[in-house]
Design a protein around this motif. Structure first.
Motif, PDB file in Angstrom:
ATOM      1  N   PRO A  56       0.812  -1.209   0.003  1.00 23.36           N
ATOM      2  CA  PRO A  56      -0.062  -0.460   0.434  1.00 23.36           C
ATOM      3  C   PRO A  56       0.724   0.974  -0.479  1.00 23.36           C
ATOM      4  N   THR A  57       0.526   2.416  -0.265  1.00 23.03           N
ATOM      5  CA  THR A  57       1.397   3.790  -0.658  1.00 23.03           C
ATOM      6  C   THR A  57       0.169   4.301   0.404  1.00 23.03           C
ATOM      7  N   THR A  58       0.680   5.646   0.932  1.00 27.76           N
ATOM      8  CA  THR A  58       0.117   7.117   1.404  1.00 27.76           C
ATOM      9  C   THR A  58      -0.571   8.307   0.475  1.00 27.76           C
ATOM     10  N   ALA A  59       0.026   7.597  -0.869  1.00 32.83           N
ATOM     11  CA  ALA A  59      -0.297   8.621  -1.920  1.00 32.83           C
ATOM     12  C   ALA A  59      -1.828   8.469  -2.519  1.00 32.83           C
ATOM     13  N   HIS A  60      -1.729   9.811  -3.225  1.00 32.39           N
ATOM     14  CA  HIS A  60      -3.315   9.744  -3.654  1.00 32.39           C
ATOM     15  C   HIS A  60      -3.495  10.030  -4.765  1.00 32.39           C
ATOM     16  N   SER A  61      -4.239  10.279  -5.674  1.00 29.17           N
ATOM     17  CA  SER A  61      -4.694  10.289  -7.058  1.00 29.17           C
ATOM     18  C   SER A  61      -6.366  11.121  -7.275  1.00 29.17           C
ATOM     19  N   GLY A  62      -6.802  12.143  -7.447  1.00 36.64           N
ATOM     20  CA  GLY A  62      -8.707  12.688  -7.034  1.00 36.64           C
ATOM     21  C   GLY A  62      -8.712  11.407  -5.852  1.00 36.64           C
ATOM     22  N   HIS A  63      -8.226  12.079  -4.619  1.00 45.81           N
ATOM     23  CA  HIS A  63      -8.599  11.432  -3.532  1.00 45.81           C
ATOM     24  C   HIS A  63      -9.158   9.930  -3.274  1.00 45.81           C
ATOM     25  N   ARG A  64      -7.816   9.204  -4.461  1.00 46.57           N
ATOM     26  CA  ARG A  64      -8.336   7.886  -4.698  1.00 46.57           C
ATOM     27  C   ARG A  64      -6.516   7.143  -3.974  1.00 46.57           C
ATOM     28  N   GLU A  65      -6.758   5.916  -3.095  1.00 43.58           N
ATOM     29  CA  GLU A  65      -5.311   5.894  -2.225  1.00 43.58           C
ATOM     30  C   GLU A  65      -4.817   5.147  -3.682  1.00 43.58           C
ATOM     31  N   ARG A  66      -3.768   4.535  -3.696  1.00 37.90           N
ATOM     32  CA  ARG A  66      -2.808   3.676  -4.527  1.00 37.90           C
ATOM     33  C   ARG A  66      -2.018   2.827  -4.176  1.00 37.90           C
ATOM     34  N   TRP A  67      -1.887   1.801  -5.056  1.00 36.45           N
ATOM     35  CA  TRP A  67      -0.953   0.683  -4.378  1.00 36.45           C
ATOM     36  C   TRP A  67      -0.140   0.537  -5.683  1.00 36.45           C
ATOM     37  N   LEU A  68       1.007   0.119  -4.396  1.00 41.57           N
ATOM     38  CA  LEU A  68       2.269  -0.215  -5.674  1.00 41.57           C
ATOM     39  C   LEU A  68       2.077  -1.843  -6.080  1.00 41.57           C
ATOM     40  N   VAL A  69       2.017  -1.837  -7.416  1.00 37.56           N
ATOM     41  CA  VAL A  69       2.275  -3.035  -8.084  1.00 37.56           C
ATOM     42  C   VAL A  69       3.054  -3.717  -8.537  1.00 37.56           C
ATOM     43  N   ARG A  70       3.336  -5.529  -8.941  1.00 36.90           N
ATOM     44  CA  ARG A  70       4.285  -5.333  -8.853  1.00 36.90           C
ATOM     45  C   ARG A  70       4.141  -6.196  -9.901  1.00 36.90           C
ATOM     46  N   ARG A  71       5.299  -6.297 -11.087  1.00 40.20           N
ATOM     47  CA  ARG A  71       5.054  -7.406 -11.796  1.00 40.20           C
ATOM     48  C   ARG A  71       6.425  -7.982 -12.505  1.00 40.20           C
ATOM     49  N   GLU A  72       7.005  -9.530 -11.436  1.00 39.42           N
ATOM     50  CA  GLU A  72       8.367 -10.041 -12.319  1.00 39.42           C
ATOM     51  C   GLU A  72       8.277 -10.282 -14.003  1.00 39.42           C
ATOM     52  N   LEU A  73       8.991 -10.174 -14.723  1.00 38.43           N
ATOM     53  CA  LEU A  73       8.977 -10.873 -15.854  1.00 38.43           C
ATOM     54  C   LEU A  73      10.138 -11.892 -16.359  1.00 38.43           C
ATOM     55  N   THR A  74      11.002 -12.638 -15.371  1.00 36.07           N
ATOM     56  CA  THR A  74      11.182 -13.423 -15.093  1.00 36.07           C
ATOM     57  C   THR A  74      10.669 -14.529 -14.864  1.00 36.07           C
ATOM     58  N   GLY A  75      11.941 -15.892 -13.657  1.00 41.23           N
ATOM     59  CA  GLY A  75      11.038 -16.925 -13.306  1.00 41.23           C
ATOM     60  C   GLY A  75      11.791 -16.595 -11.483  1.00 41.23           C
ATOM     61  N   ALA A  76      11.688 -15.546 -11.386  1.00 41.67           N
ATOM     62  CA  ALA A  76      11.695 -14.825 -10.457  1.00 41.67           C
ATOM     63  C   ALA A  76      10.663 -15.269  -9.106  1.00 41.67           C
ATOM     64  N   THR A  77      10.405 -15.201  -7.946  1.00 45.90           N
ATOM     65  CA  THR A  77       9.820 -15.299  -7.128  1.00 45.90           C
ATOM     66  C   THR A  77       9.500 -13.968  -7.661  1.00 45.90           C
ATOM     67  N   PRO A  78       7.341 -13.981  -6.903  1.00 41.13           N
ATOM     68  CA  PRO A  78       7.111 -12.585  -7.183  1.00 41.13           C
ATOM     69  C   PRO A  78       6.691 -12.233  -6.080  1.00 41.13           C
ATOM     70  N   GLY A  79       6.887 -10.435  -5.420  1.00 38.89           N
ATOM     71  CA  GLY A  79       6.271 -10.198  -4.041  1.00 38.89           C
ATOM     72  C   GLY A  79       6.983  -9.478  -3.893  1.00 38.89           C
ATOM     73  N   GLY A  80       8.376  -9.312  -4.848  1.00 35.50           N
ATOM     74  CA  GLY A  80       9.298  -7.700  -4.062  1.00 35.50           C
ATOM     75  C   GLY A  80      10.418  -7.936  -3.724  1.00 35.50           C
TER      76      GLY A  80
END
Length: 194
Positions: A170-194
């Motif tokens: 989660p983030t504390t950022a907003h756009s138009g008073h809406r909460e924003r998320w940090l989202v990710r996508r792995e492009l290799t065989g690595a395990t997702p999750g950051g």
């Protein structure tokens, strides 16, 4: 209807048409606010021109029947100075320098055709072609409601999840008073999750 996504490198005039004139409510940011907030309005066009001249370029463009219809800013996270110092978006420590997707713009007359999905897919493909191992975005949480064009410039969580991204933090950022998320996508065989 022919739709094609291409890198913005070498296409400054088309990038300028989209980001220099088409961003409602925000003026012409020239997609520089995350790159270097210190740039004045008069310096931003030249900064975009330089970015479009260099590999890998500052993003991708979508064309509909050979007419430029939209833009997505995608580049290595380290190239976005303001993002790197953000107090509201908690960037996950990752030595791979994830590629960041920070902005979408679809020109009036081309909206409601699913072009943000096309742009996102093209942005991921562009990042992968340049060696990215992970791509991330910072979209708004819609709660199932419609998002206006100004607030939705960062994309929506639903848009990113449909493209295989997962919520990483989660983030504390907003756009138009809406909460924003940090989202990710792995492009290799690595395990997702950051």
């Amino acid at each position: 209807m022919g739709i094609e996504v291409v890198p913005a490198q070498g296409r400054y005039a088309d990038a300028a048409l989209v980001v220099g004139t088409q961003k409602p409510g925000a003026g012409a940011c020239w997609c520089q606010s995350y790159r270097d907030a210190r740039l004045s309005n008069t310096e931003r066009p030249e900064a975009l021109r330089r970015q479009c001249a260099d590999e890998p370029g500052p993003g991708v463009l979508v064309y509909v029947d050979d007419e430029v219809a939209g833009w997505c800013s995608v580049a290595p996270r380290s190239s976005y100075r303001r993002l790197m110092r953000s107090r509201t978006i908690p960037l996950l420590d990752d030595p791979r320098d994830p590629w960041s997707i920070v902005c979408f713009v679809v020109r009036a007359g081309f909206r409601r055709r699913g072009l943000m999905h096309v742009l996102l897919a093209g942005a991921v493909e562009h990042a992968a072609a340049h060696g990215a191992e992970v791509v991330e975005g910072y979209p708004v949480e819609t709660g199932g409601t419609r998002v206006d064009v100004v607030s939705g410039y960062v994309g929506t969580v639903e848009l990113f999840e449909a493209a295989g991204f997962h919520r990483a933090a989660p983030t504390t950022a907003h756009s138009g008073h809406r909460e924003r998320w940090l989202v990710r996508r792995e492009l290799t065989g690595a395990t997702p999750g950051g």
